[in-house]
Design a protein around this motif. Structure first.
Motif, short mmCIF file in Angstrom:
data_model
loop_
_atom_site.label_atom_id
_atom_site.label_comp_id
_atom_site.label_asym_id
_atom_site.label_seq_id
_atom_site.Cartn_x
_atom_site.Cartn_y
_atom_site.Cartn_z
N ASN A 41 2.63 6.77 6.40
CA ASN A 41 1.22 7.39 6.58
C ASN A 41 0.53 6.41 7.56
O ASN A 41 0.15 5.28 7.04
CB ASN A 41 0.61 7.45 5.20
CG ASN A 41 -0.36 8.93 5.24
OD1 ASN A 41 -0.89 9.07 6.22
ND2 ASN A 41 -0.47 9.34 4.30
N GLY A 42 -0.19 6.77 8.61
CA GLY A 42 -1.25 5.94 9.21
C GLY A 42 -0.46 5.08 10.27
O GLY A 42 -1.20 4.29 10.79
N ALA A 43 0.83 5.07 10.48
CA ALA A 43 1.64 4.52 11.57
C ALA A 43 1.15 4.68 12.91
O ALA A 43 1.49 3.76 13.57
CB ALA A 43 3.03 4.64 11.29
N GLY A 44 0.90 5.80 13.19
CA GLY A 44 0.32 6.34 14.43
C GLY A 44 1.08 7.66 15.03
O GLY A 44 1.14 7.63 16.29
N LYS A 45 1.88 7.97 14.35
CA LYS A 45 2.64 9.22 14.87
C LYS A 45 1.94 10.41 15.44
O LYS A 45 2.14 10.72 16.42
CB LYS A 45 3.65 9.87 13.67
CG LYS A 45 4.46 8.76 12.76
CD LYS A 45 5.23 9.23 11.79
CE LYS A 45 4.68 10.06 10.71
NZ LYS A 45 3.63 9.16 9.96
N THR A 46 0.85 10.76 14.57
CA THR A 46 0.09 12.01 15.01
C THR A 46 -0.83 11.52 16.32
O THR A 46 -0.74 12.14 17.19
CB THR A 46 -0.98 12.41 13.94
OG1 THR A 46 -0.14 12.87 12.83
CG2 THR A 46 -1.84 13.56 14.26
N SER A 47 -1.14 10.32 16.16
CA SER A 47 -1.88 9.99 17.55
C SER A 47 -0.88 9.82 18.63
O SER A 47 -1.63 10.16 19.68
CB SER A 47 -2.40 8.35 17.20
OG SER A 47 -3.57 8.63 16.00
N GLN A 197 7.27 12.28 8.33
CA GLN A 197 7.27 11.05 7.40
C GLN A 197 8.70 11.44 6.75
O GLN A 197 9.27 10.57 6.15
CB GLN A 197 6.13 11.40 6.24
CG GLN A 197 4.97 10.69 6.81
CD GLN A 197 4.12 10.66 5.85
OE1 GLN A 197 4.18 10.00 4.55
NE2 GLN A 197 2.80 11.19 6.02
P1 ATP Z 1 -0.29 10.76 9.16
O1 ATP Z 1 1.01 10.82 8.46
O2 ATP Z 1 -1.70 10.70 8.38
O3 ATP Z 1 -0.44 11.83 10.19
P2 ATP Z 1 0.14 8.89 11.56
O4 ATP Z 1 1.27 8.26 11.44
O5 ATP Z 1 0.19 10.19 12.01
O6 ATP Z 1 -0.31 9.15 9.84
P3 ATP Z 1 -2.20 8.57 12.80
O7 ATP Z 1 -2.85 9.73 12.16
O8 ATP Z 1 -1.89 8.55 14.19
O9 ATP Z 1 -0.97 8.05 11.86
O10 ATP Z 1 -3.35 7.27 12.40
C1 ATP Z 1 -3.10 6.07 13.20
C2 ATP Z 1 -4.32 5.06 12.58
O11 ATP Z 1 -5.39 5.42 13.44
C3 ATP Z 1 -4.48 5.05 11.26
O12 ATP Z 1 -5.17 3.78 10.69
C4 ATP Z 1 -5.56 6.02 11.05
O13 ATP Z 1 -6.53 5.72 10.16
C5 ATP Z 1 -6.49 5.67 12.55
N1 ATP Z 1 -7.22 7.15 12.87
C6 ATP Z 1 -6.64 8.34 13.24
N2 ATP Z 1 -7.39 9.23 13.64
C7 ATP Z 1 -8.64 8.41 13.83
C8 ATP Z 1 -9.83 8.87 14.28
N3 ATP Z 1 -9.93 10.04 14.57
N4 ATP Z 1 -11.05 7.97 14.09
C9 ATP Z 1 -10.35 6.82 13.76
N5 ATP Z 1 -9.52 6.33 13.25
C10 ATP Z 1 -8.43 7.36 13.23
#
Ligand code: ATP
Length: 239
Positions: A41-47, A197
């Motif tokens: 969670n939060g690793a940056g996958k969705t981003s 995940q």
């Molecule tokens: P998840 O399993 O929750 O989808 P993830 O691996 O996809 O996690 P991301 O959602 O890409 O992770 O988030 C990566 C980092 O960027 C995290 O630290 C998150 O808190 C931060 N983050 C994500 N979206 C935003 C936003 N809109 N504004 C500020 N920080 C963000």
């Protein structure tokens, strides 16, 4: 470049204000292959997926679908360029029927007959959607909505499918159903980038994987090899 890459990503970086969510990420999805991205969670996958789609501000040194430069393509034009996107949380239109949701996925396609044939293919792939075609999407179970979301993305006949945590919130049985669909799409030669995940699902659905931690690639390799890696087993498979 290899010339056989469906997707080429080089130097992808995403900042949210002061937070660096994705740092200088580079990878390829070979044509006809499925590549996984696993991480906590939060690793940056969705981003990463949103950044490929142009849905969040990003910098990139190269972003190509085949030979086509996507680095300046607007998010709304990505589908027309051949990218299918299954967002986290499905986002079906609850007040529209299953069939209407599927047809919306074909908005970038021209011919009625072609769209009709596409619908038939989706109904063949997802029997449950065929049965439910006249029902409102909001009345479907979570697993059925996930199938609908994947089916809708396929209606654009993508050259590459991006999937954001399709197993999220689903029972083990439904996760198996999703896996079967992804494996069938893989056998049919669809290029896919699967963010998850659920490492077990990902290893079974892909040929190679990236493990991301804090927005960077921590490990990469064939899925067959990674699933036996002691560190991966401990952290991502809970074994
Ligand atoms: P998840 O399993 O929750 O989808 P993830 O691996 O996809 O996690 P991301 O959602 O890409 O992770 O988030 C990566 C980092 O960027 C995290 O630290 C998150 O808190 C931060 N983050 C994500 N979206 C935003 C936003 N809109 N504004 C500020 N920080 C963000």
């Amino acid at each position: 470049t290899t010339g056989t890459a469906a997707l080429t990503v080089s130097g992808l970086t995403v900042h949210y204000g002061g937070v660096c969510a994705v740092r200088d990420l580079s990878f390829e999805v070979p044509a006809g292959q499925a590549v996984g991205v696993i991480g906590a969670n939060g690793a940056g996958k969705t981003s990463t997926l949103k950044a490929i789609m142009g849905l969040v501000p990003r910098t990139v040194t190269a972003l190509r679908l085949g030979d086509v430069d996507l680095s300046r393509v607007a998010a709304r034009d990505m589908v027309r360029h051949g990218i299918g996107y299954v967002p986290e949380g499905r986002h079906v239109f609850p007040g529209l029927t299953v069939e209407k949701n599927l047809l919306l996925g074909a908005y970038a396609r021209r011919w009625d007959a072609e769209v009709r044939a596409g619908l038939d293919e989706i109904y063949e792939l997802f029997g449950v959607l065929a049965q439910m075609r006249g029902r409102l999407a909001g009345a479907l179970s979570g697993g059925q909505q996930q199938m609908l979301s994947i089916g809708r993305a396929l209606m654009s006949r993508p050259r590459l499918l991006l999937l954001d945590e399709p197993s999220m919130g689903l029972s083990p049985k439904l996760v198996e159903d999703i896996l079967a669909v992804l494996q069938r799409l893989g056998r049919e030669g669809l290029s896919m980038l699967l963010v998850e995940q659920n490492a077990k699902l990902t290893f079974e659905a892909t040929a190679t994987c990236l493990v991301v931690e804090n927005g960077e690639v921590a490990m990469t390799g064939t899925s067959a090899k990674l699933r036996h890696d002691p560190q991966v087993r401990r952290i991502y498979l809970g074994l």
